[in-house]
Enzyme design. Structure first.
Site, PDB file in Angstrom:
ATOM      1  N   ASN A   6     121.406  57.103 -40.346  1.00 24.92           N
ATOM      2  CA  ASN A   6     122.483  56.135 -40.494  1.00 24.92           C
ATOM      3  C   ASN A   6     123.413  56.572 -41.620  1.00 24.92           C
ATOM      4  O   ASN A   6     122.992  57.178 -42.607  1.00 24.92           O
ATOM      5  CB  ASN A   6     121.954  54.713 -40.695  1.00 24.92           C
ATOM      6  N   ILE A   7     124.686  56.291 -41.434  1.00 24.05           N
ATOM      7  CA  ILE A   7     125.720  56.661 -42.398  1.00 24.05           C
ATOM      8  C   ILE A   7     126.587  55.431 -42.623  1.00 24.05           C
ATOM      9  O   ILE A   7     127.314  54.999 -41.729  1.00 24.05           O
ATOM     10  CB  ILE A   7     126.573  57.842 -41.875  1.00 24.05           C
ATOM     11  N   GLU A   8     126.469  54.854 -43.809  1.00 17.20           N
ATOM     12  CA  GLU A   8     127.214  53.641 -44.124  1.00 17.20           C
ATOM     13  C   GLU A   8     128.580  53.968 -44.715  1.00 17.20           C
ATOM     14  O   GLU A   8     128.835  55.089 -45.153  1.00 17.20           O
ATOM     15  CB  GLU A   8     126.410  52.784 -45.102  1.00 17.20           C
ATOM     16  N   CYS A  57     125.051  54.039 -36.799  1.00 17.25           N
ATOM     17  CA  CYS A  57     123.590  54.005 -36.731  1.00 17.25           C
ATOM     18  C   CYS A  57     123.016  55.399 -36.461  1.00 17.25           C
ATOM     19  O   CYS A  57     123.665  56.243 -35.844  1.00 17.25           O
ATOM     20  CB  CYS A  57     123.140  53.073 -35.613  1.00 17.25           C
ATOM     21  N   GLU A  90     120.736  56.282 -34.390  1.00 17.89           N
ATOM     22  CA  GLU A  90     120.578  56.560 -32.968  1.00 17.89           C
ATOM     23  C   GLU A  90     121.859  57.134 -32.370  1.00 17.89           C
ATOM     24  O   GLU A  90     121.831  58.117 -31.627  1.00 17.89           O
ATOM     25  CB  GLU A  90     120.201  55.278 -32.205  1.00 17.89           C
ATOM     26  N   CYS A 119     123.618  50.490 -29.864  1.00 14.63           N
ATOM     27  CA  CYS A 119     122.852  51.725 -29.635  1.00 14.63           C
ATOM     28  C   CYS A 119     122.109  51.671 -28.304  1.00 14.63           C
ATOM     29  O   CYS A 119     122.027  52.677 -27.589  1.00 14.63           O
ATOM     30  CB  CYS A 119     121.882  51.973 -30.779  1.00 14.63           C
TER      31      CYS A 119
END
Length: 147
Positions: free
Chosen positions: A45-47, A56, A58, A107
């Site tokens: 995940n990359i915020e 997300c 996935e 996702c």
């Protein structure tokens, strides 16, 4: 799906989780998927400070596979758990504990886009190599949207 493939996917998802960028939620997620050729693609995940731009784990894994020409997914493993301040330097070998990290609705729908024809896929949610559950995507998203 063979247990050895499930364990490999869980291991790769655990490794991918270590790369997560989650300074806001402190909830790190890793995903690993396998395609019919046997290739494995991972994602974390990359915020983003603009929360709607967060991606997300996935979908990162799925988009990596698709960008490499893959159009079908056989299975995906997801591992996620909160990272507490005191643990930030101790991800290696940690127990993820807590609850299973299930894919969000977006996702699940993206996964449905890349099902092998007339098949379902395994969605493996894991806390560790030894603590995991397997669901069919159709159980998690019974009425997919398609054109």
């Amino acid at each position: 799906m063979k247990d050895e493939v499930r364990r490999l996917l869980i291991d790769e998802a655990i490794k991918a989780r270590k790369m997560a960028y989650a300074p806001y939620s402190k909830f790190l997620v890793g995903a690993a998927l396998v395609v019919p050729s046997g290739n494995i693609y991972t994602g974390c995940n990359i915020e983003n400070a603009s929360y709607g731009l967060t991606v997300c784990a996935e979908r990162v894994a799925i988009f990596k596979a698709v960008s490499e020409g893959q159009r079908h997914i056989d299975a995906i493993a997801i591992v996620g758990a909160p990272l507490f301040e005191e643990d930030e330097t101790a991800i290696e070998g940690e127990k993820t504990g807590g609850e299973y990290a299930f894919p969000c609705g977006a996702c699940r729908q993206v996964l449905a886009e890349f099902l092998p024809e007339s098949q379902d896929i395994d969605v493996i949610v894991a806390k560790s190599q030894d603590d995991y559950r397997v669901f069919k995507l159709s159980e998690l998203l019974p009425y997919t949207f398609s054109i």
